[in-house]
Design a protein around this motif. Sequence first.
Motif, mmCIF file in Angstrom:
data_model
loop_
_atom_site.group_PDB
_atom_site.id
_atom_site.type_symbol
_atom_site.label_atom_id
_atom_site.label_comp_id
_atom_site.label_asym_id
_atom_site.label_seq_id
_atom_site.Cartn_x
_atom_site.Cartn_y
_atom_site.Cartn_z
ATOM 1 N N PRO A 268 0.809 -1.227 0.000
ATOM 2 C CA PRO A 268 0.000 0.000 0.000
ATOM 3 C C PRO A 268 0.841 1.276 0.000
ATOM 4 O O PRO A 268 1.922 1.332 0.572
ATOM 5 N N SER A 269 0.308 2.293 -0.654
ATOM 6 C CA SER A 269 0.906 3.630 -0.602
ATOM 7 C C SER A 269 -0.035 4.629 0.068
ATOM 8 O O SER A 269 0.245 5.822 0.107
ATOM 9 N N SER A 270 -1.176 4.150 0.591
ATOM 10 C CA SER A 270 -2.105 4.991 1.346
ATOM 11 C C SER A 270 -2.937 4.078 2.233
ATOM 12 O O SER A 270 -2.976 2.854 2.034
ATOM 13 N N VAL A 271 -3.604 4.653 3.216
ATOM 14 C CA VAL A 271 -4.461 3.847 4.081
ATOM 15 C C VAL A 271 -5.597 3.243 3.284
ATOM 16 O O VAL A 271 -5.954 2.067 3.458
ATOM 17 N N ASP A 272 -6.189 4.025 2.390
ATOM 18 C CA ASP A 272 -7.272 3.488 1.561
ATOM 19 C C ASP A 272 -6.801 2.292 0.741
ATOM 20 O O ASP A 272 -7.511 1.290 0.613
ATOM 21 N N GLU A 273 -5.599 2.398 0.211
ATOM 22 C CA GLU A 273 -5.076 1.297 -0.585
ATOM 23 C C GLU A 273 -4.796 0.075 0.289
ATOM 24 O O GLU A 273 -5.001 -1.063 -0.143
ATOM 25 N N ASP A 276 -8.123 -1.635 0.684
ATOM 26 C CA ASP A 276 -8.561 -2.281 -0.560
ATOM 27 C C ASP A 276 -7.738 -3.530 -0.859
ATOM 28 O O ASP A 276 -8.282 -4.591 -1.192
ATOM 29 N N LEU A 277 -6.426 -3.411 -0.774
ATOM 30 C CA LEU A 277 -5.558 -4.536 -1.111
ATOM 31 C C LEU A 277 -5.798 -5.726 -0.202
ATOM 32 O O LEU A 277 -5.859 -6.881 -0.662
ATOM 33 N N HIS A 278 -5.941 -5.455 1.094
ATOM 34 C CA HIS A 278 -6.132 -6.562 2.035
ATOM 35 C C HIS A 278 -7.463 -7.263 1.782
ATOM 36 O O HIS A 278 -7.528 -8.505 1.774
ATOM 37 N N ALA A 279 -8.507 -6.487 1.556
ATOM 38 C CA ALA A 279 -9.817 -7.099 1.314
ATOM 39 C C ALA A 279 -9.792 -7.948 0.038
ATOM 40 O O ALA A 279 -10.258 -9.092 0.030
ATOM 41 N N ARG A 280 -9.241 -7.410 -1.019
ATOM 42 C CA ARG A 280 -9.252 -8.141 -2.300
ATOM 43 C C ARG A 280 -8.403 -9.407 -2.223
ATOM 44 O O ARG A 280 -8.749 -10.429 -2.827
#
Length: 624
Positions: A268-273, A276-280
């Motif tokens: 990740p490069s942001s908290v939002d990312e 998203d990455l962990h969920a996917r």
Amino acid sequence: MTAPPEGYAPHPHIGGRTAALRALAAWRMEWPGAPRVVLVTGGPGSGSSRLVTGFLMLCDPEYRKRLPLDAMDPSTVPPDLPAPAVPGPEGRTAAQVLWLLADHYGLSASRAEDVHGQLAALTEPVTVVVPDVDLAGPVRGAGEPARLVREVLKPLAVAANVRLLVDIPREYAAELAGALPPGTVQVLDLDDLQWADPEGLVLHAAAALDPQLGAPELPFTVDPDARTALAQAIARRAGNSPLLVQLAAHCVLMAPEGFDPGDHSLLPSSVDEALDLHARRLGADPQTLRLMLAPIALAEGDGLPVALWGQLAEAVAGRDMSAEIAGGMLLAGPFVQPDSEGERLRLLHPAIGAAVRAGLPDARTAQSRIAVALLSAVPGQDWGQADPYVRDHIAGHALESGQLPQLLTDPGLFAHADPVVLRAAIEACAVEELGAPALTYLRTAPLLTRTQAPAELRAALLETAFVEDGLFEYAAAVHRLGFALPWQTLWSVRVPGISSGTVGRLPGSGEAVAVLVVPSGTPGALPVGDAGAVRIQGLLQPVQLADDTDPSLITRPSEDERAGAPLFLSRGADYLRVWDRASEEVVAAIVSDVPFTAADLSPDGVLLLATERGAKALRVRPRT
């Protein structure tokens, strides 16, 4: 974790930030040219709190004994000085932070506005460190960080004898720095290259991945070269954010299946990312993860009770979330931190909460649904049986949903809720939106918070306040809450300038009366020689007696009657106690926001109280 390039041992808590630590040490040592005020700031997750916490370890004489000071860079280690004042603002109002300072320095101030003047007058060094300004306030929606900056930190910063270090959000850092003369203040923005710590981020990532430090044994953690390569990739993607390093490592180690350490797009490069990455990677919808985290991101106080998590997640989502919550810790785990008992959940970092809240389609609606769900969780609408979180924090959720004024009609909530939290929430509302009961509570709240009164005493003080304000139905409702109240307020009158008062009886009828000494010209008062005037009031009922009553004929209780009465009183300037003579126990304790000008107790237990604003009578209930 290896030593930094200079060959010195890293700070064990910070693991880097050498340039920033040098600046803080210079401030603490008062080096020539060092600023008097230092503001540590940065974007969410930049590590400002961690830096200040680590620096405070170096400033605490006891904690220093646990640190490898001799092996650390000497320019980062301040001398062994007395610990600075550290009034932690998390969960506290600006006024509470100020009183913490007053207590630390042993000030004699009785008013908050006097504290700054007395601090400025001290001859001893005044060194203050204020961490976590962003976490100030018992209610998130009440804007307490701004109040702390303007009412506490600005006056401190301008005092020439105060040396101040603050961990502060960027927007408030700019405001505070702008109020000070040039050269007075230094801003350490941890996102600036001058204070960035890329090497430290690599060390953090490598330590998080190291099996010798608790990481699971995986191909990319046991192999030193693979571990180093992954640590470097994590740090590169994280920019200047220690939080992102922590989240990347947590997500990978909690669910390593399917993770390719060579695919840096999975970092990740942001908290939002990170969300998203962990969920996917776990085959989940990122929005489902956000809905699971939403109640925790919107929680007030010390975190959300685990028992309420599922119910509130369903309220926010508007659908059944039981399956997701039941197996949810694998999905939510990297972002959540349970308390030591496992009963409450907090997010790992405030920046995660900010990201989740910002991503909600309608945060106001989410708060409204949470408030309704919390209200429905009160058993039989008996606030005494409610979960402490529901009781103390429903006001914070109702405030952010715009529903708080409608909630402020329940005397049970007033009596049972934490008065510090409820007061902060009500004060954040526009006064014109508040009904009469809320205004009575707001007027009484300083007494409730000052005395730290338990629920029963809060109820009693509110009962008499409702009578004072003519809200008799609310006073009666307090008596139905199940408390054994120590008194019942019989009446209250607003008569300015009462200087003294006594109880007595009329001749003939023997009717109990209150005799109040008031200024000459007071409507309805009877002139009494050169002494002014008296107002004669029925003691048991709120009626003023006829103008032809002769005050000189009123009889006061004799000393024998008083000595034989089952109750007696003792008093101070703004408090009094009523005692049971036989048991020598206190049956009623009363406090006032202004000094009493009169206090008298009839032999049958009716207490007359007066201040310069008015008088009231309370029937005190002996202990059975």
